[in-house]
Design an enzyme around this catalytic site. Structure first.
Site, PDB file in Angstrom:
ATOM      1  N   ASN A 149       0.811  -1.237   0.000  1.00  0.00           N
ATOM      2  CA  ASN A 149       0.000   0.000   0.000  1.00  0.00           C
ATOM      3  C   ASN A 149       0.837   1.278   0.000  1.00  0.00           C
ATOM      4  O   ASN A 149       0.483   2.266  -0.635  1.00  0.00           O
ATOM      5  CB  ASN A 149      -1.009  -0.018   1.146  1.00  0.00           C
ATOM      6  CG  ASN A 149      -0.372  -0.191   2.502  1.00  0.00           C
ATOM      7  OD1 ASN A 149       0.720  -0.750   2.608  1.00  0.00           O
ATOM      8  ND2 ASN A 149      -1.022   0.284   3.528  1.00  0.00           N
ATOM      9  N   GLY A 225       1.768  -6.003   7.146  1.00  0.00           N
ATOM     10  CA  GLY A 225       0.903  -6.649   6.162  1.00  0.00           C
ATOM     11  C   GLY A 225      -0.376  -7.118   6.823  1.00  0.00           C
ATOM     12  O   GLY A 225      -0.774  -6.604   7.873  1.00  0.00           O
ATOM     13  N   THR A 227      -3.224  -9.388   8.809  1.00  0.00           N
ATOM     14  CA  THR A 227      -3.198 -10.073  10.111  1.00  0.00           C
ATOM     15  C   THR A 227      -2.995 -11.576   9.951  1.00  0.00           C
ATOM     16  O   THR A 227      -2.243 -12.192  10.714  1.00  0.00           O
ATOM     17  CB  THR A 227      -4.492  -9.754  10.894  1.00  0.00           C
ATOM     18  OG1 THR A 227      -4.470  -8.353  11.188  1.00  0.00           O
ATOM     19  CG2 THR A 227      -4.588 -10.527  12.191  1.00  0.00           C
ATOM     20  N   THR A 229      -1.368 -13.127   7.611  1.00  0.00           N
ATOM     21  CA  THR A 229       0.050 -13.370   7.292  1.00  0.00           C
ATOM     22  C   THR A 229       0.881 -13.227   8.567  1.00  0.00           C
ATOM     23  O   THR A 229       1.807 -14.016   8.802  1.00  0.00           O
ATOM     24  CB  THR A 229       0.553 -12.364   6.238  1.00  0.00           C
ATOM     25  OG1 THR A 229      -0.389 -12.282   5.191  1.00  0.00           O
ATOM     26  CG2 THR A 229       1.901 -12.769   5.674  1.00  0.00           C
ATOM     27  N   GLU A 247       3.248  -5.252  12.301  1.00  0.00           N
ATOM     28  CA  GLU A 247       2.263  -4.172  12.097  1.00  0.00           C
ATOM     29  C   GLU A 247       1.201  -4.735  11.177  1.00  0.00           C
ATOM     30  O   GLU A 247       1.456  -4.959   9.995  1.00  0.00           O
ATOM     31  CB  GLU A 247       2.927  -2.955  11.433  1.00  0.00           C
ATOM     32  CG  GLU A 247       4.021  -2.312  12.250  1.00  0.00           C
ATOM     33  CD  GLU A 247       3.553  -1.816  13.592  1.00  0.00           C
ATOM     34  OE1 GLU A 247       2.339  -1.519  13.732  1.00  0.00           O
ATOM     35  OE2 GLU A 247       4.371  -1.756  14.515  1.00  0.00           O
ATOM     36  N   CYS A 281      -3.453   1.576   6.311  1.00  0.00           N
ATOM     37  CA  CYS A 281      -3.922   0.894   7.526  1.00  0.00           C
ATOM     38  C   CYS A 281      -4.456   1.893   8.549  1.00  0.00           C
ATOM     39  O   CYS A 281      -5.108   1.506   9.508  1.00  0.00           O
ATOM     40  CB  CYS A 281      -2.816   0.041   8.114  1.00  0.00           C
ATOM     41  SG  CYS A 281      -1.285   0.944   8.341  1.00  0.00           S
ATOM     42  N   GLU A 460       6.988   0.531  16.064  1.00  0.00           N
ATOM     43  CA  GLU A 460       8.041   1.064  15.209  1.00  0.00           C
ATOM     44  C   GLU A 460       8.184   2.551  15.532  1.00  0.00           C
ATOM     45  O   GLU A 460       7.444   3.101  16.339  1.00  0.00           O
ATOM     46  CB  GLU A 460       7.664   0.862  13.737  1.00  0.00           C
ATOM     47  CG  GLU A 460       7.509  -0.597  13.374  1.00  0.00           C
ATOM     48  CD  GLU A 460       7.313  -0.815  11.875  1.00  0.00           C
ATOM     49  OE1 GLU A 460       6.217  -0.528  11.367  1.00  0.00           O
ATOM     50  OE2 GLU A 460       8.277  -1.262  11.220  1.00  0.00           O
TER      51      GLU A 460
HETATM   52  O1  TXE Z   1      -0.779  -8.766   2.370  1.00  0.00           O
HETATM   53  P1  TXE Z   1       0.213  -9.840   2.844  1.00  0.00           P
HETATM   54  P2  TXE Z   1      -1.645  -8.792   1.065  1.00  0.00           P
HETATM   55  C1  TXE Z   1      -4.190  -6.206   4.700  1.00  0.00           C
HETATM   56  C2  TXE Z   1      -5.363  -5.863   3.834  1.00  0.00           C
HETATM   57  C3  TXE Z   1      -5.173  -6.737   2.659  1.00  0.00           C
HETATM   58  C4  TXE Z   1      -4.633  -7.975   3.320  1.00  0.00           C
HETATM   59  C5  TXE Z   1      -3.844  -8.860   2.430  1.00  0.00           C
HETATM   60  O2  TXE Z   1      -6.551  -6.203   4.487  1.00  0.00           O
HETATM   61  O3  TXE Z   1      -6.348  -6.987   1.953  1.00  0.00           O
HETATM   62  O4  TXE Z   1      -3.809  -7.480   4.333  1.00  0.00           O
HETATM   63  O5  TXE Z   1      -2.921  -8.099   1.646  1.00  0.00           O
HETATM   64  C6  TXE Z   1       4.575 -11.076   2.397  1.00  0.00           C
HETATM   65  N1  TXE Z   1       5.730 -15.352   4.980  1.00  0.00           N
HETATM   66  N2  TXE Z   1      -3.058  -5.326   4.546  1.00  0.00           N
HETATM   67  O6  TXE Z   1      -2.065 -10.131   0.611  1.00  0.00           O
HETATM   68  O7  TXE Z   1      -0.037 -11.125   2.155  1.00  0.00           O
HETATM   69  C7  TXE Z   1       4.093 -10.560   1.076  1.00  0.00           C
HETATM   70  O8  TXE Z   1       4.853 -11.085   0.026  1.00  0.00           O
HETATM   71  C8  TXE Z   1       6.441 -14.221   4.826  1.00  0.00           C
HETATM   72  C9  TXE Z   1      -2.816  -4.441   5.624  1.00  0.00           C
HETATM   73  O9  TXE Z   1      -0.883  -8.019   0.103  1.00  0.00           O
HETATM   74  O10 TXE Z   1       0.199  -9.816   4.314  1.00  0.00           O
HETATM   75  C10 TXE Z   1       4.269  -9.061   1.249  1.00  0.00           C
HETATM   76  O11 TXE Z   1       5.633  -8.706   1.060  1.00  0.00           O
HETATM   77  N3  TXE Z   1       6.010 -13.178   4.114  1.00  0.00           N
HETATM   78  C11 TXE Z   1      -1.559  -3.768   5.514  1.00  0.00           C
HETATM   79  C12 TXE Z   1       3.888  -8.868   2.711  1.00  0.00           C
HETATM   80  O12 TXE Z   1       4.065 -10.130   3.326  1.00  0.00           O
HETATM   81  C13 TXE Z   1       4.795 -13.256   3.548  1.00  0.00           C
HETATM   82  C14 TXE Z   1      -0.941  -3.522   4.243  1.00  0.00           C
HETATM   83  C15 TXE Z   1       2.460  -8.400   2.931  1.00  0.00           C
HETATM   84  O13 TXE Z   1       1.587  -9.269   2.271  1.00  0.00           O
HETATM   85  C16 TXE Z   1       4.001 -14.407   3.680  1.00  0.00           C
HETATM   86  C17 TXE Z   1      -1.237  -4.506   3.248  1.00  0.00           C
HETATM   87  C18 TXE Z   1       4.506 -15.482   4.439  1.00  0.00           C
HETATM   88  N4  TXE Z   1       3.814 -16.617   4.630  1.00  0.00           N
HETATM   89  C19 TXE Z   1      -2.295  -5.353   3.427  1.00  0.00           C
HETATM   90  N5  TXE Z   1       2.851 -14.204   3.002  1.00  0.00           N
HETATM   91  C20 TXE Z   1      -1.177  -2.751   6.555  1.00  0.00           C
HETATM   92  N6  TXE Z   1      -1.298  -3.070   7.817  1.00  0.00           N
HETATM   93  O14 TXE Z   1      -0.728  -1.675   6.205  1.00  0.00           O
HETATM   94  C21 TXE Z   1       2.904 -12.979   2.465  1.00  0.00           C
HETATM   95  N7  TXE Z   1       4.093 -12.388   2.781  1.00  0.00           N
END
Ligand code: TXE
Length: 481
Positions: A149, A225, A227, A229, A247, A281, A460
Site C-alpha cells: 500500500n 501486512g 493479520t 500473514t 504491524e 492501515c 516502530e
Molecule cells: O498482504 P500480505 P496482502 C491487509 C489488507 C489486505 C490484506 C492482504 O486487508 O487486503 O492485508 O494483503 C509477504 N511469509 N493489509 O495479501 O499477504 C508478502 O509477500 C512471509 C494491511 O498483500 O500480508 C508481502 O511482502 N512473508 C496492511 C507482505 O508479506 C509473507 C498492508 C504483505 O503481504 C508471507 C497490506 C509469508 N507466509 C495489506 N505471506 C497494513 N497493515 O498496512 C505474504 N508475505
C-alpha cells in the site's frame, strides 16, 4: 522490464530462473517481471549479509549515519523517477506519491541517520558495590518484509532503523509493488553502498518471504501486512524465539462529535476515508457521527464523495487512482455485496468504475459510502482496505466507545471534538495504539507507531525501532571490597 534481486552488491537473476508478472493497476496490463525467488536465493543473501555484518556492525554510528544520508540523497536525486514508478506500480495518484510516499521514504533515512547518533544506553549505579551498563548491540542479520500500500515508505521505515543500528538486512518488498525497492537497489549501486549490507530479494510471500522468516540465521523479522500473514509468520518465528515486530491490519473508528470544527472535520474525513483509495492501515473506515449532526453530515459527506471520480493516476489533478490488484478489487467489491446482504444502503459508489481511454480496463472502484448497518456486523468488523466506509449515528460516549472497541483490531482512532475533557476521556478508553484528535495522519517519526489486539505486536518509530533492532546486554562490574 526484468527486475533482478540485489544480493552482495550485485544484480542477480533468481537461482531457479523463474519470474512473476508485475501489473500496472491503472491498465490491468503486465509491464515488468520480478524474480520468483525461493530459499536458495535467500541463502545467498544470508551468506552475503553474514560476511558484511563483520564490518558494518563495528564501523561506527557516524559512518552508518553518513551512508543513510547518502541513500536519502540518492532517492532525492531521482525523485521524479521514484514518484512515477510508485504511482504506476501501485495505482496511486502521482500527486500522492510526490507529496507523501517518496518524501516520507527520504525522511525515514534522514531521520534514522540522525537518530542513531543520539541513541544511548543505560547505566545503573549501585552504591559502594557495582556498576551496571547496558550494551545495545545489533542483532545480526534481520528480515524486513513490507506490503504494497505504501511500498517504498514502509520498506524504508524498516530498513533505515535496521541498518542504522548496525544490522545487515534481507528485505523483501511486496511482489505486487516491487518497483521502487528495485530502484532503491539501483541507488545502492550508484552510491557504492557497502556490499552485502542491504540485500533485496523479490518474490512471493509464501516462497521468498517464508524462506526469510524460516532461515535460522535471520535473527528478527519486522513485518507489515495482513493479520493472517502475521499469524503465519509468528507461528514459524515463535517456536525458535525469533524477535518479531508485526504491524498488521486495522478497522479504525472515526468518531465525530457535534461540537467539532465541522468544515475541517468534513474535509479531513474525506481524506481519512479515501486517501490512497482507502488502502492505508490508518484510514478511518467506520464513521460514527453524533446524532444531532448525523443527517447534515450524511448529506454533505455524500455530496463531497460524489465529486471524487477515479481517474488515470499519472495525471497530476487525479485524486483517486486504481486499487492495487484485480483480486483486491474483487475482494473489496465482495464486501459491498456483503454490506447489502447485511441490510446496508449504498449512498454513493459501490461499483467498479471504468474510466475512458488508456485506463478503461484498470482496477478502479467508485468511492463508496454505506449506511444502515449495525456496528457489529461483518462489514463493520472485518478489514476491507479499500475505498469503502460506513456511517452510523450514536448518542453517548459510552455507546460509541462500545462500537469503536468492538472489533478484533486496535491500530488507530480519529476523534473530532472541541471538548477537551471528552477528548481525554475517549483517548484513555479507546483500545488502540494511535489516536488523532481533530486531525489525521500527522506523523512525528519520534513517536511509537503500532497497534494492539490483532493489529500487531511491538512498536516502530523513534528509538522504539532502534531498541527492537538491538539486543540489550547488561555488564555488571563489581568494585566493592
Ligand atoms: O498482504 P500480505 P496482502 C491487509 C489488507 C489486505 C490484506 C492482504 O486487508 O487486503 O492485508 O494483503 C509477504 N511469509 N493489509 O495479501 O499477504 C508478502 O509477500 C512471509 C494491511 O498483500 O500480508 C508481502 O511482502 N512473508 C496492511 C507482505 O508479506 C509473507 C498492508 C504483505 O503481504 C508471507 C497490506 C509469508 N507466509 C495489506 N505471506 C497494513 N497493515 O498496512 C505474504 N508475505
Amino acid at each position: 522490464m526484468l527486475i533482478q534481486n540485489y544480493i552482495n552488491g550485485a544484480f542477480v537473476a533468481p537461482v531457479r530462473g523463474m519470474y512473476i508478472d508485475n501489473f500496472e493497476p491503472a491498465t490491468g496490463e503486465v509491464y515488468s517481471q520480478i524474480p520468483d525467488s525461493d530459499e536458495e536465493d535467500v541463502a545467498l543473501a544470508v551468506e552475503a549479509a553474514e560476511t558484511a555484518f563483520a564490518e558494518w556492525s563495528v564501523c561506527g554510528a557516524e559512518t552508518r549515519s553518513l551512508w543513510l544520508e547518502k541513500l536519502a540523497e540518492g532517492i532525492r536525486k531521482h525523485f521524479d523517477m521514484f514518484a512515477e514508478a510508485e504511482s504506476k506500480d501501485n495505482g496511486k495518484p502521482i500527486s500522492l506519491a510526490q507529496r507523501v510516499d517518496i518524501p516520507r521514504a527520504i525522511s525515514n533515512f534522514e531521520f534514522y541517520a540522525k537518530a542513531i547518533t543520539q541513541f544511548s544506553s543505560n547505566a545503573h549505579y549501585m552504591e559502594n558495590k557495582a556498576i551496571n551498563y547496558t550494551l545495545r548491540q545489533p542483532l545480526g542479520i534481520v528480515g524486513c518484509i513490507s506490503p504494497w500500500n505504501l511500498p517504498l515508505y514502509l520498506f524504508s521505515w524498516k530498513i533505515a532503523p535496521a541498518l542504522a543500528a548496525g544490522n545487515t538486512v534481507i528485505a523483501k518488498p511486496s511482489e505486487i509493488t516491487p518497483m521502487t525497492a528495485y530502484l532503491l537497489s539501483k541507488v545502492c549501486d550508484e552510491i557504492s553502498f557497502p556490499k552485502g549490507v542491504l540485500n533485496i530479494v523479490h518474490g512471493l510471500g509464501t516462497n521468498a518471504g517464508q524462506a526469510i522468516v524460516a532461515h535460522p540465521k535471520v535473527k528478527a523479522i519486522s513485518f507489515t501486512g495482513g493479520t493472517s500473514t502475521g499469524e503465519k509468520i509468528a507461528s514459524i518465528a515463535a517456536p525458535v524465539f525469533k524477535k518479531l515486530s508485526l504491524e498488521l491490519g486495522g478497522k479504525n473508528p472515526n468518531i465525530i462529535f457535534a461540537d467539532c470544527d465541522y468544515e475541517k472535520m468534513l474535509q479531513t474525513t474525506v481524506q481519512s476515508s479515501f486517501a490512497n483509495q482507502g488502502q492505508i492501515c490508518l484510514c478511518g473506515s467506520r464513521i460514527f457521527v453524533e446524532r444531532p449532526i448525523y443527517e447534515k453530515f450524511k448529506k454533505d459527506f455524500v455530496e463531497r464523495v460524489k465529486q471524487l471520480i477515479p481517474a488515470d493516476p499519472n495525471k497530476k489533478e487525479t485524486k483517486i487512482g486504481a486499487v492495487v490488484s484485480a483480486s483486491h478489487m474483487e475482494k473489496v467489491l465482495s464486501y459491498v455485496e456483503l454490506a447489502k446482504e447485511e441490510g446496508g444502503v449504498v449512498l454513493v459508489g459501490g461499483y467498479r468504475y471504468n474510466p475512458e481511454g488508456r485506463c478503461a480496463n484498470g482496477w478502479f472502484i467508485a468511492p463508496t459510502v454505506i449506511e444502515g448497518l449495525s456496528a457489529f456486523c461483518r462489514t463493520n468488523q472485518e478489514e476491507i482496505f479499500g475505498p469503502v466506509v460506513t456511517i452510523m449515528p450514536f448518542d453517548t460516549e459510552e455507546e460509541v466507545l462500545s462500537y469503536a472497541n468492538s472489533t478484533k483490531y486496535g491500530l488507530a482512532a480519529i476523534l473530532w471534538t472541541n471538548h477537551l475533557a471528552r477528548s481525554q476521556r475517549m483517548a484513555q478508553h479507546l483500545h488502540c495504539g494511535i489516536i488523532w484528535v481533530n486531525c489525521w495522519l500527522i506523523r512525528d517519526l519520534r513517536t511509537p507507531f503500532g497497534g494492539v489486539k490483532s493489529s500487531g505486536v511491538g512498536r516502530e518509530g523513534g528509538f522504539d525501532a532502534l531498541e527492537f533492532f538491538t539486543e540489550p546486554k547488561n555488564v555488571c562490574i563489581y568494585y566493592g571490597e
